[in-house]
Design a protein around this motif. Structure first.
Motif, PDB file in Angstrom:
ATOM      1  N   THR A  14       0.832  -1.200   0.000  1.00  0.00           N
ATOM      2  CA  THR A  14       0.000   0.000   0.000  1.00  0.00           C
ATOM      3  C   THR A  14       0.870   1.254   0.000  1.00  0.00           C
ATOM      4  O   THR A  14       0.366   2.367  -0.036  1.00  0.00           O
ATOM      5  N   LYS A  15       2.183   1.045   0.027  1.00  0.00           N
ATOM      6  CA  LYS A  15       3.181   2.107  -0.097  1.00  0.00           C
ATOM      7  C   LYS A  15       4.391   1.502  -0.789  1.00  0.00           C
ATOM      8  O   LYS A  15       4.497   0.279  -0.926  1.00  0.00           O
ATOM      9  N   LYS A  16       5.301   2.349  -1.232  1.00  0.00           N
ATOM     10  CA  LYS A  16       6.410   1.866  -2.053  1.00  0.00           C
ATOM     11  C   LYS A  16       7.439   1.037  -1.281  1.00  0.00           C
ATOM     12  O   LYS A  16       8.165   0.244  -1.882  1.00  0.00           O
ATOM     13  N   VAL A  17       7.511   1.234   0.012  1.00  0.00           N
ATOM     14  CA  VAL A  17       8.541   0.543   0.789  1.00  0.00           C
ATOM     15  C   VAL A  17       7.912  -0.261   1.921  1.00  0.00           C
ATOM     16  O   VAL A  17       7.150   0.282   2.725  1.00  0.00           O
ATOM     17  N   ILE A  18       8.217  -1.548   1.947  1.00  0.00           N
ATOM     18  CA  ILE A  18       7.924  -2.392   3.109  1.00  0.00           C
ATOM     19  C   ILE A  18       9.258  -2.971   3.558  1.00  0.00           C
ATOM     20  O   ILE A  18       9.878  -3.752   2.827  1.00  0.00           O
ATOM     21  N   SER A  19       9.710  -2.574   4.721  1.00  0.00           N
ATOM     22  CA  SER A  19      11.020  -3.014   5.192  1.00  0.00           C
ATOM     23  C   SER A  19      10.941  -4.190   6.160  1.00  0.00           C
ATOM     24  O   SER A  19      11.961  -4.780   6.517  1.00  0.00           O
ATOM     25  N   SER A  20       9.732  -4.557   6.570  1.00  0.00           N
ATOM     26  CA  SER A  20       9.573  -5.648   7.532  1.00  0.00           C
ATOM     27  C   SER A  20       9.491  -6.998   6.834  1.00  0.00           C
ATOM     28  O   SER A  20       9.130  -7.099   5.657  1.00  0.00           O
ATOM     29  N   ASN A  21       9.818  -8.029   7.569  1.00  0.00           N
ATOM     30  CA  ASN A  21       9.747  -9.404   7.087  1.00  0.00           C
ATOM     31  C   ASN A  21       8.297  -9.881   7.178  1.00  0.00           C
ATOM     32  O   ASN A  21       7.738 -10.003   8.265  1.00  0.00           O
ATOM     33  N   LYS A  22       7.691 -10.154   6.026  1.00  0.00           N
ATOM     34  CA  LYS A  22       6.277 -10.560   5.998  1.00  0.00           C
ATOM     35  C   LYS A  22       6.100 -12.075   6.096  1.00  0.00           C
ATOM     36  O   LYS A  22       4.970 -12.553   6.235  1.00  0.00           O
ATOM     37  N   SER A  23       7.183 -12.826   6.005  1.00  0.00           N
ATOM     38  CA  SER A  23       7.047 -14.278   5.926  1.00  0.00           C
ATOM     39  C   SER A  23       6.352 -14.863   7.154  1.00  0.00           C
ATOM     40  O   SER A  23       5.668 -15.895   7.057  1.00  0.00           O
ATOM     41  N   HIS A  24       6.484 -14.205   8.304  1.00  0.00           N
ATOM     42  CA  HIS A  24       5.884 -14.737   9.522  1.00  0.00           C
ATOM     43  C   HIS A  24       4.367 -14.551   9.561  1.00  0.00           C
ATOM     44  O   HIS A  24       3.697 -15.138  10.408  1.00  0.00           O
ATOM     45  N   GLU A  25       3.846 -13.740   8.637  1.00  0.00           N
ATOM     46  CA  GLU A  25       2.398 -13.534   8.585  1.00  0.00           C
ATOM     47  C   GLU A  25       1.678 -14.651   7.837  1.00  0.00           C
ATOM     48  O   GLU A  25       0.449 -14.723   7.867  1.00  0.00           O
ATOM     49  N   TYR A  26       2.427 -15.500   7.156  1.00  0.00           N
ATOM     50  CA  TYR A  26       1.815 -16.591   6.390  1.00  0.00           C
ATOM     51  C   TYR A  26       1.537 -17.752   7.327  1.00  0.00           C
ATOM     52  O   TYR A  26       2.456 -18.461   7.762  1.00  0.00           O
ATOM     53  N   ILE A  27       0.281 -17.938   7.647  1.00  0.00           N
ATOM     54  CA  ILE A  27      -0.137 -19.008   8.557  1.00  0.00           C
ATOM     55  C   ILE A  27      -1.141 -19.895   7.840  1.00  0.00           C
ATOM     56  O   ILE A  27      -2.199 -19.442   7.395  1.00  0.00           O
ATOM     57  N   LYS A  28      -0.795 -21.142   7.703  1.00  0.00           N
ATOM     58  CA  LYS A  28      -1.661 -22.094   7.003  1.00  0.00           C
ATOM     59  C   LYS A  28      -2.980 -22.252   7.753  1.00  0.00           C
ATOM     60  O   LYS A  28      -3.003 -22.496   8.963  1.00  0.00           O
ATOM     61  N   THR A  29      -4.081 -22.092   7.031  1.00  0.00           N
ATOM     62  CA  THR A  29      -5.406 -22.185   7.640  1.00  0.00           C
ATOM     63  C   THR A  29      -6.298 -23.107   6.828  1.00  0.00           C
ATOM     64  O   THR A  29      -6.107 -23.287   5.623  1.00  0.00           O
ATOM     65  N   GLY A  30      -7.307 -23.648   7.466  1.00  0.00           N
ATOM     66  CA  GLY A  30      -8.298 -24.456   6.768  1.00  0.00           C
ATOM     67  C   GLY A  30      -7.782 -25.822   6.364  1.00  0.00           C
ATOM     68  O   GLY A  30      -6.661 -26.227   6.699  1.00  0.00           O
ATOM     69  N   HIS A  31      -8.620 -26.534   5.622  1.00  0.00           N
ATOM     70  CA  HIS A  31      -8.314 -27.918   5.234  1.00  0.00           C
ATOM     71  C   HIS A  31      -8.295 -28.070   3.719  1.00  0.00           C
ATOM     72  O   HIS A  31      -8.799 -29.050   3.172  1.00  0.00           O
ATOM     73  N   ALA A  32      -7.704 -27.097   3.051  1.00  0.00           N
ATOM     74  CA  ALA A  32      -7.608 -27.156   1.596  1.00  0.00           C
ATOM     75  C   ALA A  32      -6.655 -28.269   1.169  1.00  0.00           C
ATOM     76  O   ALA A  32      -5.806 -28.730   1.947  1.00  0.00           O
ATOM     77  N   ASP A  33      -6.794 -28.684  -0.090  1.00  0.00           N
ATOM     78  CA  ASP A  33      -5.904 -29.717  -0.623  1.00  0.00           C
ATOM     79  C   ASP A  33      -4.511 -29.163  -0.905  1.00  0.00           C
ATOM     80  O   ASP A  33      -3.515 -29.877  -0.802  1.00  0.00           O
ATOM     81  N   TYR A  34      -4.457 -27.874  -1.285  1.00  0.00           N
ATOM     82  CA  TYR A  34      -3.180 -27.231  -1.591  1.00  0.00           C
ATOM     83  C   TYR A  34      -3.150 -25.844  -0.951  1.00  0.00           C
ATOM     84  O   TYR A  34      -4.168 -25.145  -0.897  1.00  0.00           O
ATOM     85  N   HIS A  35      -1.950 -25.448  -0.508  1.00  0.00           N
ATOM     86  CA  HIS A  35      -1.745 -24.129   0.087  1.00  0.00           C
ATOM     87  C   HIS A  35      -0.598 -23.442  -0.657  1.00  0.00           C
ATOM     88  O   HIS A  35       0.536 -23.943  -0.645  1.00  0.00           O
TER      89      HIS A  35
END
Length: 338
Positions: free
Chosen positions: A143-164
């Motif tokens: 939402t802005k040109k620079v994101i300096s933080s590590n976003k990888s920790h925000e990815y949390i597997k949810t639900g019971h899908a066949d593929y994530h």
């Protein structure tokens, strides 16, 4: 239990609407092809998606070259999304550092088959493909040109899908040539229980891991002489009973290459011109920007040291190329002779 595959195209860094200001001195017919090149590459991608009957297409950031490209650029992109819609192909799109999402993105409404990750916080979308398999796709937009933080920790597997599947436009540790936005390490991604990491931001195609796949597809159209070789996207097939299949699909309308010429046994400029023209024809199958690199030693060494002589040589080898299709245009000559 029957395991069904999921097939999709993973693309990033289209940079639609780029003006290529550094190439404006080119002859008009060639410059016009340059301006069109990213759109032609997108068309090639869409045609491949339709031909391969993929379940969906991922665009992982920097779809547009800036946050303020022309209305025509948005409309031309929408036309291609509508073409995918006609063939029942869904699209998942995130915005990157070049095209951070703004309210006026909404002045052009995307077709119903396009799902946009509108938040800078990672969210997920659930999609059921025609076989009935359920896929959870995760992503975020700048939402802005620079994101300096590590976003990888925000990815949390949810639900019971066949593929994530995770979409992440960011900078892998150890990469060079790009600003370190949304930085992460490959190990951080591998440690997460996802089936595929669809990356964007780095324009060089590379697979950083295979279990699970962590992939930069590169950009779909080379933009300058540092982005040499074939450019495109990847066609991905995931299965619960087989290894992932990741296939490179070339899309570039114009390619960039470097050609080395040894002057050691070249005695005259006439012979050098003949050699250059012969080398050019090797690339004639596709419109090409060619960077020449002179090496070796010989009687032409002194002549090639002169910028004026090189300019005249460039003029001679490029004469008439603006009337050729495909063209092979010599963009520069680097001299490393002794």
């Amino acid at each position: 239990m029957v395991f069904v595959t999921v097939t999709f195209i993973h693309s990033a860094d289209l940079h639609l609407g780029r003006t290529f200001t550094s190439l404006r001195t080119l002859p008009q017919p060639i410059y016009e092809q340059v301006i069109e090149s990213s759109f032609r590459a997108l068309e090639n991608l869409v045609n491949q998606a339709i031909q391969s009957k993929v379940d969906f297409v991922l665009f992982v950031g920097d779809v547009f070259d800036s946050e303020s490209v022309s209305l025509r650029t948005y409309l031309r992109f929408r036309q291609q999304m509508e073409k995918l819609n006609e063939h029942g192909i869904h699209v998942f799109l995130s915005y990157g550092n070049h095209d951070p999402i703004r309210e006026d993105h909404q002045t052009v409404q995307w077709p119903d088959n396009v799902t946009v990750f509108t938040d800078e916080t990672v969210t997920s979308e659930t999609y059921t493909i025609s076989s009935g398999q359920v896929v959870n796709i995760y992503g975020f937009s700048y939402t802005k040109k620079v994101i300096s933080s590590n976003k990888s920790h925000e990815y949390i597997k949810t639900g019971h899908a066949d593929y994530h599947i995770a979409m992440l436009h960011g900078h892998a540790e150890g990469q060079s040539g790009h600003d370190p936005y949304s930085p992460f390490s490959v190990q951080e991604l591998v440690n997460q229980p996802f089936d595929y990491w669809a990356l964007g931001h780095i324009h060089k195609r590379q697979t950083l891991a295979m279990n699970p796949p962590v992939v930069y597809p590169g950009n779909i159209q080379g933009m300058h002489q540092q982005e040499q070789g074939e450019k495109g996207c990847v066609l991905v097939t995931l299965s619960k009973k087989a290894l992932p299949v990741i296939t490179f699909v070339p899309t570039a309308n114009i390619v960039w290459f470097e050609e080395e010429i040894d002057i050691t046994h070249i005695e005259t400029l006439d012979v050098l011109l003949q050699v250059i023209n012969e080398r050019k024809e090797r690339y004639r199958k596709q419109s090409t920007f060619l960077l020449l690199r002179f090496v070796g030693s010989g009687s032409l060494h002194e002549i090639l040291q002169s910028a004026n002589e090189r300019d005249d040589l460039l003029w001679a080898v490029n004469e008439g190329e603006d009337e050729q299709y495909p063209f092979v245009w010599i963009v520069d000559m680097n001299v490393h002779t002794i």
